[in-house]
Design a protein around this motif. Structure first.
Motif, PDB file in Angstrom:
ATOM      1  N   UNK A 209     -44.702 -30.556 -54.875  1.00  0.00           N
ATOM      2  CA  UNK A 209     -43.900 -30.591 -53.451  1.00  0.00           C
ATOM      3  C   UNK A 209     -42.608 -29.600 -53.886  1.00  0.00           C
TER       4      UNK A 209
ATOM      5  N   UNK B  11     -39.594 -27.242 -55.877  1.00  0.00           N
ATOM      6  CA  UNK B  11     -38.994 -26.244 -56.403  1.00  0.00           C
ATOM      7  C   UNK B  11     -40.271 -26.077 -57.784  1.00  0.00           C
TER       8      UNK B  11
ATOM      9  N   UNK C 200     -30.059 -28.718 -53.115  1.00  0.00           N
ATOM     10  CA  UNK C 200     -29.642 -28.930 -51.772  1.00  0.00           C
ATOM     11  C   UNK C 200     -28.699 -29.200 -51.114  1.00  0.00           C
ATOM     12  N   UNK C 201     -28.291 -29.888 -51.790  1.00  0.00           N
ATOM     13  CA  UNK C 201     -27.472 -30.971 -50.754  1.00  0.00           C
ATOM     14  C   UNK C 201     -25.813 -31.247 -52.093  1.00  0.00           C
TER      15      UNK C 201
ATOM     16  N   UNK D 133     -33.504 -33.019 -52.416  1.00  0.00           N
ATOM     17  CA  UNK D 133     -34.899 -34.191 -51.550  1.00  0.00           C
ATOM     18  C   UNK D 133     -36.665 -32.703 -51.734  1.00  0.00           C
ATOM     19  N   UNK D 134     -37.476 -33.538 -51.681  1.00  0.00           N
ATOM     20  CA  UNK D 134     -38.847 -32.424 -51.688  1.00  0.00           C
ATOM     21  C   UNK D 134     -40.021 -33.241 -52.690  1.00  0.00           C
TER      22      UNK D 134
ATOM     23  N   UNK E 258     -42.105 -35.976 -46.347  1.00  0.00           N
ATOM     24  CA  UNK E 258     -41.964 -37.052 -46.565  1.00  0.00           C
ATOM     25  C   UNK E 258     -41.325 -38.269 -46.332  1.00  0.00           C
TER      26      UNK E 258
ATOM     27  N   UNK F 100     -39.533 -35.852 -40.099  1.00  0.00           N
ATOM     28  CA  UNK F 100     -38.863 -34.919 -39.664  1.00  0.00           C
ATOM     29  C   UNK F 100     -39.148 -34.216 -40.698  1.00  0.00           C
ATOM     30  N   UNK F 101     -39.059 -32.696 -40.127  1.00  0.00           N
ATOM     31  CA  UNK F 101     -38.521 -32.237 -39.407  1.00  0.00           C
ATOM     32  C   UNK F 101     -39.281 -32.543 -37.810  1.00  0.00           C
TER      33      UNK F 101
ATOM     34  N   UNK G 209     -39.616 -29.710 -46.064  1.00  0.00           N
ATOM     35  CA  UNK G 209     -38.211 -29.137 -46.363  1.00  0.00           C
ATOM     36  C   UNK G 209     -37.479 -28.626 -46.939  1.00  0.00           C
ATOM     37  N   UNK G 210     -38.665 -28.488 -48.582  1.00  0.00           N
ATOM     38  CA  UNK G 210     -37.891 -27.406 -49.685  1.00  0.00           C
ATOM     39  C   UNK G 210     -38.496 -26.144 -49.780  1.00  0.00           C
TER      40      UNK G 210
ATOM     41  N   UNK H 150     -32.209 -27.170 -36.138  1.00  0.00           N
ATOM     42  CA  UNK H 150     -32.136 -27.905 -36.885  1.00  0.00           C
ATOM     43  C   UNK H 150     -32.430 -27.694 -38.557  1.00  0.00           C
ATOM     44  N   UNK H 151     -31.377 -27.506 -38.951  1.00  0.00           N
ATOM     45  CA  UNK H 151     -31.673 -27.265 -40.235  1.00  0.00           C
ATOM     46  C   UNK H 151     -32.170 -28.715 -41.182  1.00  0.00           C
ATOM     47  N   UNK H 152     -33.735 -27.895 -41.451  1.00  0.00           N
ATOM     48  CA  UNK H 152     -34.721 -29.051 -42.270  1.00  0.00           C
ATOM     49  C   UNK H 152     -34.720 -29.488 -43.012  1.00  0.00           C
TER      50      UNK H 152
ATOM     51  N   UNK I 151     -32.786 -31.667 -45.547  1.00  0.00           N
ATOM     52  CA  UNK I 151     -31.644 -32.953 -44.896  1.00  0.00           C
ATOM     53  C   UNK I 151     -30.171 -32.483 -45.522  1.00  0.00           C
ATOM     54  N   UNK I 152     -29.138 -32.310 -44.759  1.00  0.00           N
ATOM     55  CA  UNK I 152     -27.975 -32.621 -46.152  1.00  0.00           C
ATOM     56  C   UNK I 152     -27.326 -31.204 -46.403  1.00  0.00           C
ATOM     57  N   UNK I 153     -28.179 -30.548 -45.778  1.00  0.00           N
ATOM     58  CA  UNK I 153     -28.162 -29.124 -46.105  1.00  0.00           C
ATOM     59  C   UNK I 153     -26.531 -28.499 -45.492  1.00  0.00           C
ATOM     60  N   UNK I 154     -26.115 -28.191 -47.034  1.00  0.00           N
ATOM     61  CA  UNK I 154     -24.863 -27.357 -46.492  1.00  0.00           C
ATOM     62  C   UNK I 154     -24.420 -25.915 -45.975  1.00  0.00           C
TER      63      UNK I 154
ATOM     64  N   UNK J 130     -27.497 -31.391 -37.370  1.00  0.00           N
ATOM     65  CA  UNK J 130     -27.995 -31.236 -38.788  1.00  0.00           C
ATOM     66  C   UNK J 130     -27.552 -30.610 -40.073  1.00  0.00           C
TER      67      UNK J 130
ATOM     68  N   UNK K 250     -25.565 -30.754 -43.289  1.00  0.00           N
ATOM     69  CA  UNK K 250     -23.845 -31.371 -44.501  1.00  0.00           C
ATOM     70  C   UNK K 250     -23.454 -31.651 -43.070  1.00  0.00           C
TER      71      UNK K 250
ATOM     72  N   UNK L 146     -29.408 -37.626 -39.487  1.00  0.00           N
ATOM     73  CA  UNK L 146     -28.872 -37.495 -41.439  1.00  0.00           C
ATOM     74  C   UNK L 146     -27.629 -36.738 -40.985  1.00  0.00           C
TER      75      UNK L 146
END
Lengths: 193, 639
Positions: free
Chosen positions: A16, A18, A37-38, A44-45, A70, A74-75, B418-419, B470-472, B474-477, B505, B507, B530
């Protein structure tokens, strides 16, 4: 572990993360220079992420994903909608609306419409242009022996195959996604049994 | 606070009313209840006095009594007949006892936002002449598997009481309720004039239950099943509608994923001259759709089944029916949906109706931007548009270019992960904000977003009432700046003065919640996932948003102190949901003890004992009934 390497489980593994992420056997976290990503440095992922209690600053539990979700719920899509789409998605991708193409080492996924190509040479040329690599000669017995990169695809059954193993017509209806692997990892794929 | 009012505090002006027996000759068919037995909807305090049963109904011409209060009451009742808004009615009922009585007797539509807030008996005791019931059960997060099955919200206890109390009941609307076949059987048998059944996000029954409804509700006008799970009992329910002309106006069964008897459906449509809304399931082929359309060109709302040729037809090389002509014949069509398993080539058939469409639902259609464009460029009147993100930013740009009347947009993800790289982004949102200035409601799933695009929407779309992003991941800036999404959402609450519903949603720090508390004065529903840094986040919201009624939070670091900061407000809310936050049992207990009219449920995900100090799920709601008696063992109600 040599045993696992010979079986080439990694090549057939459902991933899953990248594309191009290296997964060391013991720790499923990505390399820090991959797309973060954060800002918590928490990507995540990654597949099969479980016991990262030391890293986890969040309080939710990440459960072993038997499917691609996961985190529970969500989503926030109702399962009714998800289920309707699941059937649709594999149909759509099988009928060639688009398939995703990833390449080991490249940070971005691409999407292509398989239907616009007529045969394997056209497809391979397009991939070569897209990702700037060269693929070697394909032979039934040896695959792409000698190439640094090898085009593979995931079919409807979830198996990873070498591009070229099946007739073109069958390929475009069964291909769900493409992955250009490092040659070394593709050993053992699609060998005639 | 309104909730502190009891009957005794209301005006005493009707103490001069005549004794009951003298009223018998006065009023037109009225059941008198001398005392209230509790307030059903707005949550006011209740007394426990019983009600005195009815007087004999007589017509106005036999009126003899000269009591002025009598006249007033009659006038009041006649005037109140015209009051339809439940909020207005709730207000009217608080003026004084006689207004309370008059309102209770004239309320024909009963709305119960939480089936556990009031018992069926209490509702029946107050409202004597109800024709329509709306009942809502589980909280919304139950849709996303955050609540174990069999939590509750059973329709059974309600239908039993309704059957006895309201023989003239005509309409039932249920949302997120658990319904059995027996419940539907009882419903079907109990109300001879039953007209409308609408079930949204319900479960627990099968085609057996539908068979009861079809066969016994002879006056049925509406049977709408929306995102409801219906098990396949292999019963041919379509065949069971009454012979002869029906009253059917609306038949929506796209979520009923069972094969149906098409011949019976075709005959049903042919003998339903009032049918305006028809939504088919995916088991109805496009050829069958054609046959139905030809029989029902008067349709205003159509949901197709499978929208593409079957393999059989293709192989046989049959000539295709003239789909374009069929659509062209439907001159009243304003709403199209369905398009399951779509073959995009067939989209051209709908061109004749595009110019009149006000609602188009492509959310099950995996089409690209190029496939969308020729359709959407004709949809100048479109107000509601639902789609999959397969249309990409480019498709949204096309929508923005044409659909100047758009009020509601929903973009669902084809790939709910998500990714992955997403096909829609801030580009699409920006385009919509610039093109669709009348937008009132948006639900947008994406993988990446920027504050700039959200800010743009906040200043372009000033009519926004519902903003759900909804930014799928999580915690995405912010994708461009790496900053949190605080400023974007801040701009939304600051600029969109009509905003009543918000889902956040990406960050988000406590600052975002500060904005919400400061500016979100009309917000009634808030969804958080989140997000946030500390208790302050939740405090800002609970202290700042006076209209907040529904608050659902998951996986955010809010704890007991934050929970305490809402004590002044919880009786004004329908519910609070907090899952995977930082609440302890102790903290929840404190709330339960401080607020006797709140039901505080702690829900575990399975039978395991809580090992953690943190409560997995808190679901609390105001109620006049105290702890419910049907709670399963994974629910603990704190006292």
């Amino acid at each position: 572990m040599a045993f696992e390497r010979d079986l080439n489980l990694e090549a057939t593994e459902l991933r899953l993360g990248l594309p191009g992420t290296q997964e060391s056997r013991s720790n499923k976290r990505s390399l820090p220079d991959m797309n973060i990503v954060d800002d918590q440095g928490h990507r995540s992922g990654s597949s099969r992420v479980i016991s990262n209690a030391s890293d986890a600053t969040k309080s939710e539990e990440e459960t072993t994903p038997p499917s691609k979700t996961q985190v529970v719920g969500w989503p926030p899509i109702r399962s009714y909608r998800k289920n309707s789409l699941q059937a649709k998605k594999s149909e759509a991708e099988a009928s060639g609306i688009y398939v995703k193409v990833s390449m080991d080492g490249a940070p971005y996924l691409r999407k292509i419409h398989l239907n616009i190509y007529n045969d394997y040479p056209e497809l391979l040329k397009a991939l070569e242009d897209m990702f700037k690599f060269k693929v070697g000669e394909y032979s039934e017995s040896e695959g792409y022996n000698g190439s640094e990169f090898v085009p593979t695809y995931e079919d409807k059954d979830g198996d990873w195959m070498l591009v070229g193993d099946v007739p073109w017509e069958m390929f475009i209806t069964s291909c769900k996604r493409l992955r250009v692997m490092k040659g070394s990892e593709a050993r053992g794929l699609g060998c005639a049994v | 606070m309104r909730q502190d009012l009891t009957v005794q505090q209301m005006s005493e002006d009707d103490d001069r009313s005549p004794p009951l027996d003298l009223r018998c000759g006065a009023a037109p068919s009225i059941n008198r209840a001398r005392n209230c037995s509790g307030e059903a909807v707005s949550g006011s305090g209740s007394s426990t006095s019983s009600s005195i049963p009815a007087s004999v109904p007589v017509t106005v011409t036999e009126y003899q009594s000269q009591y002025p209060d009598q006249v007033l009451e009659i006038v009041l009742e006649n005037v109140l007949q015209f009051l339809t808004s439940r909020r207005d009615r709730n207000a009217a009922s608080l003026v004084c006892k006689s207004w309370w009585r008059a309102e209770a007797l004239t309320r024909s539509e009963l709305f119960i936002g939480n089936c556990y807030a009031v018992s069926p008996d209490r509702a029946r005791g107050r409202f004597r002449r109800v024709r329509s019931v709306v009942l809502k059960g589980k909280p919304r997060f139950a849709d996303f598997n955050l609540m174990p099955p069999d939590w509750g919200a059973h329709f059974g206890p309600w239908v039993c009481v309704l059957a006895n109390a309201y023989p003239w009941l005509e309409k039932v609307y249920l949302k997120r309720m658990s319904i059995t076949d027996d419940d539907l059987a009882l419903l079907a048998e109990s109300f001879s004039g039953f007209k409308e059944l609408t079930l949204v996000c319900c479960e627990g029954f099968g085609t057996c239950g539908l068979a009861f409804i079809a066969s016994k509700c002879r006056q049925l006008r509406v049977l709408d099943l929306i995102e409801t799970e219906v098990t396949d009992d292999e019963v041919d329910w379509i065949s069971l509608f009454p012979e002869g002309e029906t009253c059917l106006e609306s038949l929506i069964f796209d979520c009923v994923d069972c094969a149906i008897n098409f011949e019976a459906l075709e005959k049903l449509v042919a003998r339903s001259p009032f049918l305006r809304k028809l939504r088919l399931n995916r088991h109805v082929s496009i050829r069958q759709l054609y046959r139905l359309m030809v029989r029902a060109p008067q349709l205003t709302h159509l949901g197709t089944g499978k929208y593409g040729p079957s393999e059989v037809a293709q192989r046989q090389g049959d000539t295709e029916p003239d789909y374009i002509a069929a659509f062209a014949a439907c001159k009243s069509l304003v709403c199209l949906s369905g398009f399951r398993e779509i073959t995009p080539d067939y989209l051209s058939a709908i061109y004749p109706v595009c110019a009149n469409l006000t609602s188009l639902n492509f959310s099950y259609a995996t089409i690209t931007a190029d496939q969308l464009k020729p359709v959407i460029c004709n949809c100048h009147k479109l107000q509601i548009f639902w789609a999959l993100d397969s249309i990409c930013d480019e498709g949204l740009q096309a929508v923005a270019a044409t659909c100047k009347e758009l009020r509601e947009l929903r973009v669902f993800p084809m790939n709910a992960q998500e990714d992955v790289e997403g096909p829609v982004s801030e580009v699409g949102l920006q385009a919509i904000s610039e093109g669709c200035r009348k937008l009132q409601s948006i639900l947008y799933f994406c993988q990446r977003m920027t504050n700039a695009a959200v800010i743009a929407m906040s200043s372009n779309c000033l009519e926004l009432e519902v903003f759900r992003l909804c930014i799928m991941g999580r915690h995405r800036p912010d994708h461009a700046t790496g900053e949190p999404m605080d400023e974007g959402f801040g701009a939304i609450v600051r600029n969109c003065r009509k905003l009543t519903r918000l889902a956040v949603s990406g960050l988000l720090t406590d600052r975002a919640f500060g904005y919400i508390g400061k500016y979100g004065k009309l917000i009634r529903t808030l969804s958080v996932a989140f997000a946030g840094d500390s208790d302050m986040g939740l405090k800002y919201v609970l202290e700042g948003c006076p209209k907040l009624q529904k608050l659902e939070i998951r996986d955010s670091p809010f704890g007991d102190a934050a929970l305490r900061s809402g004590l002044h407000h919880y009786y004004n809310m329908r519910f609070l949901w907090m899952s995977s936050c930082r609440l302890t049992r102790q903290g929840c207990q404190e709330i339960a003890q401080a607020m006797p009219r709140l039901v505080v449920e702690v829900i575990r995900s399975d039978d395991e004992e809580e090992t953690d100090n943190y409560v997995e799920t808190l679901y609390m709601y105001r109620s006049l009934e105290g702890p419910r008696h049907d709670a399963p063992k994974f629910v603990t109600i704190l006292r």
